[in-house]
Design a protein around this motif. Structure first.
Motif, short mmCIF file in Angstrom:
data_model
loop_
_atom_site.label_atom_id
_atom_site.label_comp_id
_atom_site.label_asym_id
_atom_site.label_seq_id
_atom_site.Cartn_x
_atom_site.Cartn_y
_atom_site.Cartn_z
N SER A 48 1.24 -1.06 0.16
CA SER A 48 0.38 -0.11 -0.06
C SER A 48 1.08 1.24 0.15
O SER A 48 2.59 1.30 0.62
CB SER A 48 -0.87 -0.11 1.17
N ARG A 57 -4.68 7.38 -2.30
CA ARG A 57 -3.62 5.65 -1.21
C ARG A 57 -3.73 4.55 -2.39
O ARG A 57 -5.17 4.43 -3.14
CB ARG A 57 -4.83 5.47 -0.15
N GLY A 58 -3.16 3.66 -2.78
CA GLY A 58 -3.41 2.84 -3.54
C GLY A 58 -3.25 1.45 -2.35
O GLY A 58 -2.01 1.27 -1.73
N TYR A 59 -3.49 0.19 -2.90
CA TYR A 59 -3.32 -1.28 -2.33
C TYR A 59 -2.75 -2.48 -3.58
O TYR A 59 -3.73 -2.21 -4.57
CB TYR A 59 -4.60 -1.05 -1.59
N ASP A 61 -4.25 -5.72 -5.10
CA ASP A 61 -6.02 -6.61 -4.27
C ASP A 61 -6.00 -7.40 -3.09
O ASP A 61 -7.52 -7.62 -2.54
CB ASP A 61 -6.30 -7.27 -6.18
N LYS A 64 -7.28 -5.06 -0.26
CA LYS A 64 -8.70 -4.20 -0.89
C LYS A 64 -9.53 -4.22 -0.50
O LYS A 64 -9.81 -5.48 -0.17
CB LYS A 64 -8.14 -3.75 -2.25
N GLY A 65 -9.84 -3.00 0.37
CA GLY A 65 -11.04 -3.27 1.27
C GLY A 65 -10.92 -3.70 3.30
O GLY A 65 -11.85 -4.02 3.88
N THR A 68 -6.09 -0.58 5.10
CA THR A 68 -6.46 0.99 5.33
C THR A 68 -5.02 1.65 5.77
O THR A 68 -4.62 1.63 7.03
CB THR A 68 -7.16 1.96 6.02
N HIS B 96 0.66 0.40 -9.09
CA HIS B 96 1.38 0.20 -7.98
C HIS B 96 3.23 0.28 -8.28
O HIS B 96 3.58 -0.03 -9.25
CB HIS B 96 0.67 -1.49 -8.38
#
Lengths: 119, 108
Positions: A48, A57-59, A61, A64-65, A68, B96
């Motif tokens: 992340s 923000r990036g995560y 897969d 994700k969810g 945080t 990413h």
């Protein structure tokens, strides 16, 4: 210039943990920050990232969810809230200072904090 | 998602040359960074932006990148070079960061 992670430990499947990363020696709010993990005997995996003010923000897969990422620039700190933990989240979690351009690498890393998910 | 593939292991005698390949689709269009990681330690950059070296990294470490392959070359290998090595790029299509699968360098 250093990053110091904390908050790792043993979590139950479905449980939660919160990791912290304290930065010092540089102007924290000028940099995006990332979390990178490494499972036992495995390779590095970017998890992340968050930009300088937290509005981007990036995560990956797989988190994700559930995870945080956040930051508190007044406290020079980065966080990772980990919910709905899975056994496969077991890893050493590093925080790292992101490059300001893609032509630059992650140049500052912490020593990592270990997360073990087990019943 | 973008993937970077490395050989799991490379063995080399002291004084010889080790070459570590990082394969990815059109990787030549990206900036590639290489990290060295010794047991129990955080990764350290040995080459960045395909072929540049941070201060303090010996000239024995060099890099190149073209087409679908990036290469880290370690010349005149020493026992202290034994470590895991990872390539890394920024994938703009997914927003990413991507690390390679890692290569363990063993000095015979």
């Amino acid at each position: 210039v250093q990053l110091v992670e904390s908050g790792g430990g043993v979590g139950r499947p479905g449980g939660s943990l919160r990791l912290s990363c304290a930065a010092s020696g540089f102007t924290f709010d000028e940099y995006a920050m990332s979390w990178v993990r490494q499972g036992p005997g495995k390779g590095l995996e970017w998890v992340s990232g968050i930009n300088w003010n937290g509005d981007r923000r990036g995560y990956i897969d797989s988190v994700k969810g559930r995870f945080t990422v956040s930051r508190d620039n007044a406290k020079n700190s980065l966080y990772l809230e980990m919910n709905s933990l899975r056994v496969e989240d077991t890893a050493l979690y590093f925080c790292a200072r992101e490059p300001q351009r893609s032509s630059e690498p992650f140049d500052i890393w912490g020593q990592g904090t270990m997360v073990t998910v087990s019943s | 998602s973008y993937e970077l593939t490395q050989p799991p292991s490379v063995s080399v005698a002291p004084g010889q040359t080790a070459r570590i390949i990082c394969g990815g689709n059109n990787i030549g269009s990206k900036s590639v960074h290489w990290y060295q990681q010794k047991p129990g330690q955080a990764p350290v950059v040995v080459v960045y932006d395909d072929s540049d070296r941070p201060s303090g990294i010996p000239e024995r470490f060099s890099g190149s990148n073209s087409g679908n392959t990036a290469t880290l070359t370690i010349s005149r290998v020493e026992a202290g070079d034994e470590a895991d090595y990872y390539c890394q790029v920024w994938d703009s299509s997914s927003d990413h960061y991507v690390f390679g699968t890692g290569t363990k360098v063993t000095v015979l």
